[in-house]
Design a protein around this motif. Structure first.
Motif, short mmCIF file in Angstrom:
data_model
loop_
_atom_site.label_atom_id
_atom_site.label_comp_id
_atom_site.label_asym_id
_atom_site.label_seq_id
_atom_site.Cartn_x
_atom_site.Cartn_y
_atom_site.Cartn_z
N LYS A 3 0.91 -1.05 0.05
CA LYS A 3 0.00 -0.28 0.16
C LYS A 3 0.84 1.43 0.00
CE LYS A 3 -3.85 2.00 1.83
NZ LYS A 3 -4.13 3.29 0.82
N ALA A 4 1.94 1.42 0.71
CA ALA A 4 2.60 2.41 0.96
C ALA A 4 3.23 2.62 -0.47
CB ALA A 4 3.92 2.19 1.92
N GLU A 6 1.91 2.09 -3.45
CA GLU A 6 0.89 2.34 -4.43
C GLU A 6 0.58 3.92 -4.06
OE1 GLU A 6 -2.79 0.03 -3.97
OE2 GLU A 6 -1.70 -1.67 -4.66
N ASP A 7 0.59 4.13 -2.80
CA ASP A 7 0.25 5.75 -2.41
C ASP A 7 1.45 6.51 -2.98
OD1 ASP A 7 -1.69 4.81 -1.02
OD2 ASP A 7 -1.04 4.93 0.89
N ALA A 8 2.32 6.27 -2.74
CA ALA A 8 3.61 6.97 -3.37
C ALA A 8 3.58 7.09 -4.72
CB ALA A 8 4.95 6.33 -2.99
N LYS A 10 0.85 6.86 -6.70
CA LYS A 10 -0.43 7.97 -6.96
C LYS A 10 0.06 9.22 -6.82
CE LYS A 10 -4.12 4.56 -5.71
NZ LYS A 10 -4.99 4.28 -4.66
N LYS A 11 0.79 9.59 -5.78
CA LYS A 11 1.11 11.24 -5.46
C LYS A 11 2.38 11.48 -6.61
CE LYS A 11 0.55 11.07 -0.43
NZ LYS A 11 1.31 10.87 0.77
N GLN A 13 2.33 10.30 -9.56
CA GLN A 13 1.39 10.58 -10.82
C GLN A 13 0.88 12.00 -11.02
OE1 GLN A 13 -1.26 7.29 -10.56
NE2 GLN A 13 -0.05 6.10 -11.92
#
Length: 70
Positions: A3-4, A6-8, A10-11, A13
């Motif tokens: 998840k970490a 994935e979150d990074a 997304k940011k 992008q």
């Protein structure tokens, strides 16, 4: 993917393309560097194993002297 990460991603992008390219280069360099360190460390294992065995033998024989004060 964790998840970490994935979150990074997304940011990342949301960043301008030039910053995304720079970030990608940093990540790739870190991965390459980590692999190189792992390889170097693995190559030292036989030497480290010998040193450990030697230290254990010296300890068993009472061959250790006093360590100097720091």
């Amino acid at each position: 993917m964790v998840k970490a990460l994935e979150d990074a991603i997304k940011k990342a992008q949301a960043l301008p393309e030039v910053e995304q390219e720079a970030l990608a280069a940093i990540i790739q360099a870190e991965i390459t560097d980590e692999k190189a360190w792992q390889k170097r460390f693995a190559e030292t294992k036989p030497t480290l194993d010998k040193l450990v065995d030697r230290a254990k033998e010296q300890y068993r024989k009472g061959e250790f002297g006093e360590f100097p004060a720091r």
